[in-house]
Scaffold this active site. Structure first.
Site, PDB file in Angstrom:
ATOM      1  N   GLY A 114       0.797  -1.135   0.220  1.00 21.95           N
ATOM      2  CA  GLY A 114       0.093   0.260  -0.066  1.00 21.95           C
ATOM      3  C   GLY A 114       0.795   1.277  -0.137  1.00 21.95           C
ATOM      4  O   GLY A 114       2.265   1.234  -0.134  1.00 21.95           O
ATOM      5  N   TYR A 171     -16.253   2.142   9.555  1.00 23.46           N
ATOM      6  CA  TYR A 171     -14.787   2.145   9.594  1.00 23.46           C
ATOM      7  C   TYR A 171     -14.141   2.494  10.895  1.00 23.46           C
ATOM      8  O   TYR A 171     -13.231   1.597  11.616  1.00 23.46           O
ATOM      9  CB  TYR A 171     -14.404   3.162   8.479  1.00 23.46           C
ATOM     10  CG  TYR A 171     -13.000   3.345   8.201  1.00 23.46           C
ATOM     11  CD1 TYR A 171     -11.948   2.336   8.228  1.00 23.46           C
ATOM     12  CD2 TYR A 171     -12.438   4.827   8.145  1.00 23.46           C
ATOM     13  CE1 TYR A 171     -10.614   2.733   7.995  1.00 23.46           C
ATOM     14  CE2 TYR A 171     -10.977   4.964   7.800  1.00 23.46           C
ATOM     15  CZ  TYR A 171     -10.205   3.852   7.792  1.00 23.46           C
ATOM     16  OH  TYR A 171      -8.851   3.979   7.865  1.00 23.46           O
ATOM     17  N   LEU A 216      -0.603  -3.119   8.882  1.00 20.51           N
ATOM     18  CA  LEU A 216      -1.390  -1.918   7.979  1.00 20.51           C
ATOM     19  C   LEU A 216      -2.275  -2.350   7.062  1.00 20.51           C
ATOM     20  O   LEU A 216      -2.988  -1.348   6.548  1.00 20.51           O
ATOM     21  CB  LEU A 216      -0.327  -1.107   7.171  1.00 20.51           C
ATOM     22  CG  LEU A 216       1.158  -0.871   7.944  1.00 20.51           C
ATOM     23  CD1 LEU A 216       1.932   0.294   6.608  1.00 20.51           C
ATOM     24  CD2 LEU A 216       1.024   0.217   8.993  1.00 20.51           C
TER      25      LEU A 216
END
Ligand code: UDP
Length: 330
Positions: free
Chosen positions: A10, A149, A76
């Site tokens: 990412g 989220y 992550l």
């Protein structure tokens, strides 16, 4: 040191991989390329100390094997980007909650130190700006997809802290505030790459809502330095840290700056939240971190101003982006 980075392909993970390789350490990336990209790590693949596995963090035996090989773990891997979250809430909740469960359970077997990346989104509708780590988290209604989220990441935080308290697994939680820089894509809704691309292509720059909402944009290089320092510091264990910049800017001003710095002819347009995301969407009006805790422990201080960060992102898109932005690079 041997470092496992889930989500290492990412945007932030690839910069973190670079930092460890530069230090002489070995890096093991686990990424399913759902939002990460092989392009982010292509330049690292020739380094003999760089290893990567394309697989999901849900895959227990793969995670177990990698955890065994490594000394520390950065977790992550997550569903990120408000747009993605609103469009795919099931994936968001499952990835964020289950992925973290797997990583912590496997790390716990060998007591490998884990740093969990959380988000400033967990402060939700709190108005106690600047946000402090021990302040209240104010969640919106469960009928509004966005807050899944924040809730899923808050569960990750609880779980990481519980592993430390109950099982003495060394864990560190960081809340990242709008990290930006080269290689971030606008594909998942992030505002800085979106505005820069729009400006370079001469497309309308889309400011959502009335543009008075504010954010603080942190340079990825600074964020990575803080992550490495916190992983190194024994006193970070069992704690939560904000990481970000405290230079606040509202989104309308951001659009104007990007337009000026790119000398773009794009017009700046206001797009209602209901059109940009979904009916009844709630934004965070201000999001500013109190960074005194991470500063006190590891001497963290943002090194670049917003204009310097924007200049880097603009240069990145000019150099690397598609032929439609820079025909010379066709
Ligand atoms: N935003 C915007 N135009 C865009 C994308 C985002 O005005 O094309 C706004 C968004 O509504 C939010 C801010 O920019 O208020 C930051 O959005 P981003 O998705 O980058 O991060 P967030 O802070 O919402 O997690």
């Amino acid at each position: 040191m041997r470092v496992l980075i889930t989500g290492g392909a990412g945007f932030i993970g690839s910069h973190l991989s670079e930092a460890y390789l530069a230090r002489g350490d070995s890096v093991f990336v686990l990424d399913d390329l759902s939002t990460g990209s092989i392009d982010n790590i292509r330049h690292l693949k020739t380094n003999p100390r760089f290893h990567y596995t394309i697989e999901s963090v849900h895959h227990k035996s793969v995670v177990a094997e990698l955890v065994d090989q490594c000394d520390v773990v950065f977790h992550l891997a997550a569903a990120v980007g408000v747009k993605l979250i609103v469009d795919s809430p099931v994936r968001t909740i499952e990835t964020n909650v289950h992925g973290t469960e797997v990583v912590l359970a496997q790390a716990n077997k060998k007591k490998k130190k884990v740093l969990i990346a959380s988000t400033s989104e967990v402060y939700g509708l709190s108005t106690q700006v600047p946000f402090r780590e021990n302040g209240n988290l104010v969640m919106g209604a469960t009928t509004k997809g966005r807050w899944s989220y924040a809730c899923s990441k808050a569960i990750d935080e609880f779980l990481a802290l519980a592993y430390w308290r109950e099982k003495k697994l060394p864990t560190v939680v960081v809340r990242l505030f709008n990290t930006v820089g080269p290689r971030q894509t606008g594909q998942y809704g992030m505002v800085v790459p979106t505005f820069v691309k729009q400006a370079l292509l001469g497309l309308p720059i889309t400011v959502y809502g009335d543009g008075t909402q504010s954010r603080c944009f942190a340079y990825v290089g600074d964020v990575v330095r803080a992550l490495v320092a916190l992983m190194d510091h024994p006193d970070a264990v069992g704690q939560v840290f904000n990481i970000g910049s405290n230079e606040e800017v509202n989104i309308k001003t951001l659009a104007e700056r990007v337009k000026a710095m790119t000398e773009s002819k794009s017009e700046i347009v206001l797009v209602p939240y209901s059109e940009a995301y979904e009916e009844g969407f709630e934004d965070m009006p201000r999001r500013v971190p109190d960074i005194s805790k991470v500063s006190a422990l590891v001497g963290f201080r943002p090194s670049l101003t917003l204009d310097q960060i924007l200049a880097q992102v603009i240069a990145f898109f000019r150099d690397e982006a598609s032929p439609s932005i820079n025909p010379e690079n066709g």
